[in-house]
Design a protein around this motif. Sequence first.
Motif, short mmCIF file in Angstrom:
data_model
loop_
_atom_site.label_atom_id
_atom_site.label_comp_id
_atom_site.label_asym_id
_atom_site.label_seq_id
_atom_site.Cartn_x
_atom_site.Cartn_y
_atom_site.Cartn_z
N ALA A 180 5.19 30.61 56.22
CA ALA A 180 5.31 29.19 55.92
C ALA A 180 3.94 28.52 55.88
O ALA A 180 3.67 27.66 55.02
N PHE A 181 3.04 28.92 56.80
CA PHE A 181 1.70 28.34 56.82
C PHE A 181 0.94 28.67 55.54
O PHE A 181 0.29 27.80 54.93
N ILE A 182 1.02 29.93 55.11
CA ILE A 182 0.32 30.34 53.88
C ILE A 182 0.88 29.59 52.67
O ILE A 182 0.13 29.10 51.81
N ALA A 183 2.21 29.48 52.61
CA ALA A 183 2.83 28.78 51.48
C ALA A 183 2.54 27.28 51.54
O ALA A 183 2.23 26.66 50.51
N GLN A 184 2.61 26.70 52.75
CA GLN A 184 2.46 25.26 52.91
C GLN A 184 1.04 24.80 52.64
O GLN A 184 0.81 23.81 51.94
N PHE A 185 0.06 25.49 53.19
CA PHE A 185 -1.33 25.04 53.10
C PHE A 185 -2.18 25.91 52.17
O PHE A 185 -3.39 25.72 52.10
N GLY A 186 -1.56 26.87 51.49
CA GLY A 186 -2.26 27.66 50.48
C GLY A 186 -1.72 27.40 49.10
O GLY A 186 -2.43 26.89 48.23
N PHE A 187 -0.44 27.69 48.92
CA PHE A 187 0.16 27.54 47.59
C PHE A 187 0.36 26.08 47.19
O PHE A 187 0.01 25.70 46.07
N MET A 188 0.89 25.24 48.09
CA MET A 188 1.26 23.87 47.71
C MET A 188 0.06 23.01 47.27
O MET A 188 0.15 22.31 46.26
N PRO A 189 -1.08 23.02 47.99
CA PRO A 189 -2.22 22.25 47.49
C PRO A 189 -2.72 22.73 46.13
O PRO A 189 -3.05 21.91 45.26
N LEU A 190 -2.76 24.06 45.92
CA LEU A 190 -3.21 24.58 44.63
C LEU A 190 -2.21 24.23 43.53
O LEU A 190 -2.60 23.90 42.40
N CYS A 191 -0.92 24.30 43.85
CA CYS A 191 0.11 23.93 42.88
C CYS A 191 0.00 22.46 42.51
O CYS A 191 0.08 22.09 41.33
N ALA A 192 -0.21 21.58 43.52
CA ALA A 192 -0.34 20.15 43.26
C ALA A 192 -1.58 19.86 42.42
O ALA A 192 -1.54 19.02 41.50
N TYR A 193 -2.68 20.55 42.71
CA TYR A 193 -3.91 20.35 41.93
C TYR A 193 -3.71 20.77 40.47
O TYR A 193 -4.09 20.05 39.55
N GLY A 194 -3.08 21.94 40.27
CA GLY A 194 -2.85 22.41 38.90
C GLY A 194 -1.91 21.51 38.12
O GLY A 194 -2.17 21.19 36.95
N LEU A 195 -0.81 21.08 38.74
CA LEU A 195 0.13 20.19 38.07
C LEU A 195 -0.52 18.85 37.74
O LEU A 195 -0.31 18.29 36.65
N GLY A 196 -1.33 18.34 38.67
CA GLY A 196 -2.02 17.07 38.43
C GLY A 196 -2.99 17.16 37.27
O GLY A 196 -3.08 16.26 36.43
N HIS A 197 -3.73 18.27 37.20
CA HIS A 197 -4.68 18.48 36.10
C HIS A 197 -3.94 18.61 34.77
O HIS A 197 -4.41 18.13 33.74
N LEU A 198 -2.77 19.24 34.78
CA LEU A 198 -2.00 19.46 33.56
C LEU A 198 -1.29 18.20 33.09
O LEU A 198 -1.28 17.88 31.90
N LEU A 199 -0.67 17.46 34.03
CA LEU A 199 0.18 16.32 33.65
C LEU A 199 -0.59 15.01 33.55
O LEU A 199 -0.19 14.13 32.78
N PHE A 200 -1.66 14.85 34.32
CA PHE A 200 -2.37 13.56 34.35
C PHE A 200 -3.86 13.74 34.07
O PHE A 200 -4.71 13.35 34.89
#
Length: 453
Positions: A180-200
Motif C-alpha cells: 500500500a505504501f509503494i502504491a500510495q506514495f509511488g504510483f499515485m503521485p506519478l499517475c497524478a503528475y502524468g494525468l495533469g500533464h496530459l489533461l491540463f
Amino acid sequence: MACPMLRLITFICIILAQLLTTCMAAVTWKTTFSPTNLDMKMHSYEHVNFTIENLIPEEQGLLDISVHCDNELVAEIDDDSRKLIQIENNGMYNGAFNVSAIFLGSTEIYIEVKSSKTNSTEKSSEKLPVIVTREVRIIDHIFTGSVATLVSILYINFGAALDLPTVKQILVRPIGPILAFIAQFGFMPLCAYGLGHLLFPTYPELALGLFFTGVSPAGGASNIWSVILNGNVNLSIAMTTISTFAAFAMMPAWIFSLGKNVFDRANLVVPYRQIGTFAIGLVIPLGIGILIQKYCPRVKTFLVRILKPVSTLLILFIVIFAIVTNLYLFELFSWEIIVAGLGLPWLGYMFGFVIAILLRQPLYDALTIGIETGIQNTGIAIFLLRFSLPQPAADLTTVVPVSVAIMTPIPLLMIYIYQKLHQRLCVPESERKMIKDSSTYNGFSSTNEEPAA
C-alpha cells in the motif's frame, strides 16, 4: 552595396517608429476609476465612479461612451445604473455604474468610446481589475463539523471491532502495508503528475490540484468501504494509519521535487498541522473503541453489530452533503476535469489490486489494498490548495479534488451491488448464513470474540 541597404533599413525603422508613435498616441484621454480595484464576493455588487480626462467632443464629434467587462461570466455591468455627466469646456466626464459579482474568477472593466466623426472605437488603456471570491458559509462549517464528528464515532466502532492479535500479526509481517505504501506514495503521485500533464497542459493550476490530490495520504473512507465490501478492515486501518504518518515526510518530498515542475513556488507550505490533526483524529477514537472492547463487552457487541449500516449511512451522508455544499463548483466542470476525477482513483484501484494479486495476496487483502490505494484524502488536498494559493485561484483549483471525491465511490458502489446480487442469486441461503456467521466476516478475526454481525 552596403550603403543602399543601410539606407533602406534606416527608412523602414523610421516608418515603424512613426507608426508605433501614432498607435501610442491614438488614445489621448485618460480614465480614472474609484475604487481602483474590486475584491468582491459572489452575488454581491459594488458602486464604481470614473472620470475621463482630455476627451474633447469638438475634435471627435458625437461620442458614445460605454462600460464593458472582459468576462461577463465572472462579473457584469448593471445597464440601469450607468450615469454620465459632462463637465463643460474642459473635456472631463464623470460617470458611475454598478458591478455585479457572478462567479469565481478575475476579470477587468474598461471604458470604450465611439466617435461619430472618425467612425472609430477606442478602449481605455486604464482598466479596473475585479476579483470575485466565495464567502465562507455556515453550511461549510456544518459539513466539516458533522463529518468530523461522525467519522470519530465510526472510529470508536472500528476500535471496538478491531482484532489486536491480527493487527500485531500484520505489523510483524507487513506485506500489505508495504504494498500500500509503494502504491500510495509511488504510483499515485506519478499517475497524478502524468494525468495533469496530459489533461491540463495549458492550465497549470488544475494540474496542481490533481497533483496535490495524488500526493495526499489515504482517506478514512477507505476503512469504511473495506467494511461495506467485506474487505480486511484490520489491514485497512493499519495501512491508513501508516500512510497518514508517512505523509509527514512523503508529501513535502513530492511537492518540493516533482511538484516544482507543476507549480514552481518557493514559499509553498505543507499543512503539517492539518495532517497531524487528522492522524490524532484517527488514533484517539480508535483508542476509545479498544478500551470499550476490553472493559465494556456488551457495548462492544452492540457497536460491532451496527458497524456496517453506520458505515453505509456515513458514506451516503458524505457524498450527498459534499455535492450539496460544493454545488457551485459544478459550473466549472469540463470533460477534462471529469476524466481527471475518474482516472486518478480508478487507476489507483486497479494498480493496487493487480500488484497485490501478482504478489499472491489473498483476494480480500488485494481488494483492501486496491481500495486503500485509490481513495485519497481529498480534504487535505483541498486544504493545501487553499492554504498555498491566493483567491480566487484557491477555490477554482479545488474543483479537481472535488471531482475526484465525487467519482471515487462509483466503482466501489458497482462492486457492492455485484456482491449483493451474487449473494442473493447465486449463493444458497444456508451458505449465506454460514458466511454471515463466519469468524472472518468483514475482515475481523474473532476467534475468542463475538462475530461482527
